[in-house]
Design a protein around this motif. Structure first.
Motif, PDB file in Angstrom:
ATOM      1  N   LEU A  80       1.004  -1.228  -0.023  1.00  0.00           N
ATOM      2  CA  LEU A  80      -0.019  -0.066   0.008  1.00  0.00           C
ATOM      3  C   LEU A  80       0.683   1.075   0.008  1.00  0.00           C
ATOM      4  N   ARG A  81       2.266   1.217  -0.108  1.00  0.00           N
ATOM      5  CA  ARG A  81       2.949   2.276   0.110  1.00  0.00           C
ATOM      6  C   ARG A  81       2.748   3.361  -1.344  1.00  0.00           C
ATOM      7  N   ARG A  82       2.308   3.025  -2.393  1.00  0.00           N
ATOM      8  CA  ARG A  82       1.949   3.888  -3.279  1.00  0.00           C
ATOM      9  C   ARG A  82       0.926   4.729  -3.069  1.00  0.00           C
ATOM     10  N   VAL A  83      -0.513   3.965  -2.488  1.00  0.00           N
ATOM     11  CA  VAL A  83      -1.337   4.693  -2.307  1.00  0.00           C
ATOM     12  C   VAL A  83      -0.973   5.659  -1.016  1.00  0.00           C
ATOM     13  N   LEU A  84      -0.426   5.406  -0.230  1.00  0.00           N
ATOM     14  CA  LEU A  84      -0.342   6.116   1.256  1.00  0.00           C
ATOM     15  C   LEU A  84       0.505   7.261   0.813  1.00  0.00           C
ATOM     16  N   PHE A  85       1.609   7.083  -0.094  1.00  0.00           N
ATOM     17  CA  PHE A  85       2.680   7.907  -0.605  1.00  0.00           C
ATOM     18  C   PHE A  85       1.868   9.255  -1.291  1.00  0.00           C
TER      19      PHE A  85
END
Length: 539
Positions: free
Chosen positions: A171-176
């Protein structure tokens, strides 16, 4: 004139009956199409096993909903529960430092989930825009903020930041991108409010408190800095009567809405069907219209749940966050077609209202809407569907003002003044039919695809003419009348009509006989209260 005009009860009963019948008939058609095409090749990638005890498969085409309900559920629940407990403890022990404690918890949570590189990037943007805000030049703050926002929405900056997004965290991309985008919007709000402040500057600590409030950090909604600053630093933490009851009801409502969406996904595959153009061409007119309608209702439900859960947590912190979006079913005015009230409040405060003034001048309104939708395109990310959607919504918003200007002139104004309030309400509802379906088509374009929106428009206006067109427009007319009845009742609650003063014999003035013909006076007309500014302009 027609906002408080009432219709006969039997007429309203007829409208509700027509709406219920049309909804049931359309739902049945969609259910039949979903059940008979569940094994299609185009359905295999998104229709997965669901309620095995009922033999039902589930529509999983929306990755955002799947992320929220299944993937992020445990992480979000853990982080928000920790925030609630920590904030409650601070409110009991040191209420004057509760905003500082919330900032510390939010900073620690972001650091734990995304790492020090991400935190450093966010802090650098905060320091940059804080430094520019000290100059107190509004245009410079806006320019710097929008340029910074463009680095997360446009190429080649997106490709350059790919290394920062990479990692073993799914989920790093979404949170970023979620955290960075909302951070920039909050920093712009802080900078603009600092420009407005006459005595000195806000400290950078206030910006960090504002930005690292965890419930709003990754997914919003955006609360403008002036509202957050006033509410987060208030000393009186007492609650209103029945406020906790309202918060509990709100939480239960969101759980019920999640269950309703889950049921919808198991029986009506309204998210997968629009992706299969071959199937869409063979659907009946009622099924096609129903798919478009349920897509928009689902998008509202998703936004209501996503923002509603966060809003419930923030209300526990004695904040008054932006309300959830208004359901598409209740929209027939372009001025109210916002699915995120936080972004809408931000745009209205800093762009739309500042450039448009009272929104009664055609050129000023055109400039305000063009700038507003330009910012919206930048926020959503420039792409062909977004650009087409922004163009048509901008045109619709201006068209409402043009129509209001035109029909306020003679002889139209005299015609409406001469007719009854109920008849005026009926005529306005007929005009609003075209507004309603314009809103549906434009948002279908944004939520699905250009091909689906074109197919829907052709079926409604060309292939289905005149029978389907007339029936759908009549059902829409009934829907608008039901919406107007709800607005009428709300207007009577918010601003009830005053009782007429009594005469010396106890009879109301309105019950007395008319004045003599030679008196030379006429009874003054009772001024109708005005409602929402956008609705009033469109009406």
């Amino acid at each position: 004139m027609a906002i408080k005009a009432a219709l006969p009860k039997y007429e309203l009963y007829f409208y509700n009956a027509v709406l219920a019948s049309a909804l049931l008939w359309s739902t049945r058609r969609i259910f039949e199409a979903s059940a008979s095409n569940v094994d299609r090749k185009a359905f295999k990638s998104s229709v997965k096993p669901g309620w095995h005890y009922l033999g039902r498969k589930m529509d999983t085409a929306d990755e955002e909903w799947a992320m929220w309900i299944w993937t992020l559920r445990a992480h979000i629940a853990f982080a928000l529960c920790g925030h609630v407990l920590f904030a409650k403890l601070c409110s009991m022990l040191a209420p004057q430092h509760r905003s500082l404690a919330s900032m510390a918890y939010g900073l620690a949570a972001v650091w734990t989930s995304m790492g020090w590189t991400y935190v450093t990037l966010v802090l650098s943007h905060c320091v940059l825009l804080y430094s520019i805000s000290l100059v107190k030049i509004r245009r410079l703050c806006l320019l710097a903020g929008f340029c910074t926002l463009a680095t997360f929405k446009c190429e080649p900056f997106v490709s350059w930041q790919a290394d920062l997004v990479a990692g073993d965290f799914d989920l790093r991309r979404v949170l970023f991108y979620g955290g960075c985008g909302f951070t920039i919007m909050r920093c712009i709000s802080f900078a603009l409010e600092n420009c407005e402040r006459q005595d000195g500057n806000y400290s950078i600590l206030e910006l960090l408190k504002y930005n690292f409030y965890l419930p709003f950090f990754y997914f919003g909604p955006i609360m403008t800095f002036d509202k957050f600053y006033a509410q987060a630093n208030k000393s009186d933490l007492s609650r209103k009567a029945r406020e906790m009851w309202d918060i509990n009801v709100q939480a239960v409502t969101h759980l019920a809405l999640i269950l309703a969406v889950d049921i919808l996904f198991h029986f009506l595959y309204v998210l997968t069907i629009p992706g299969d153009l071959k199937l869409l061409r063979h659907l009946s007119d009622w099924a096609l219209v129903g798919v478009a309608y349920f897509n928009l209702v689902y998008d509202w439900a998703k936004a209501a749940v996503m923002f509603g859960v966060i809003n419930t947590v923030s209300r526990l912190d004695h904040l008054d966050p932006p309300k959830p979006p208004k359901c598409i079913t209740a929209l027939y005015v372009f001025a109210e077609t916002h699915f995120d009230r936080g972004i809408n409040d931000w745009l209205c405060k800093y762009v739309y209202d500042r450039l448009g003034g009272k929104h009664d001048d055609v050129l000023a309104e055109l400039l305000a809407t063009l700038c507003t939708y330009a910012v919206t395109v930048l926020w959503l990310g420039p792409s062909k569907p977004v650009l087409v959607w922004a163009f048509f919504n901008c045109f619709g918003l201006n068209c409402e003002l043009w129509a209001a200007k035109f029909f306020s002139m003679e002889p139209f104004a005299s015609f409406e003044h001469a007719m009854s309030g109920a008849m005026s309400r009926r005529i306005r509802a007929v005009v609003c039919i075209f507004n309603f379906w314009s809103i549906v088509l434009y948002n279908t374009l944004l939520l699905n695809s250009l091909d689906f929106a074109k197919l829907l428009a052709k079926r409604l206006l060309l292939k289905g003419f005149p029978i389907t067109t007339a029936v759908v427009m009549f059902v829409t007319y009934c829907l608008i009348q039901v919406i107007k009845e709800r607005e009428r009742r709300r207007a009577l609650i918010d601003d009830p009509d005053p009782l007429p003063p009594a005469t010396s014999d106890g009879a109301p003035v309105g019950a007395s006989t008319s004045p003599p013909a030679d008196s030379g006076t006429a009874a003054p007309a009772v001024a109708q209260p005005v409602g929402d500014a956008g609705k009033q302009k469109a009406e």
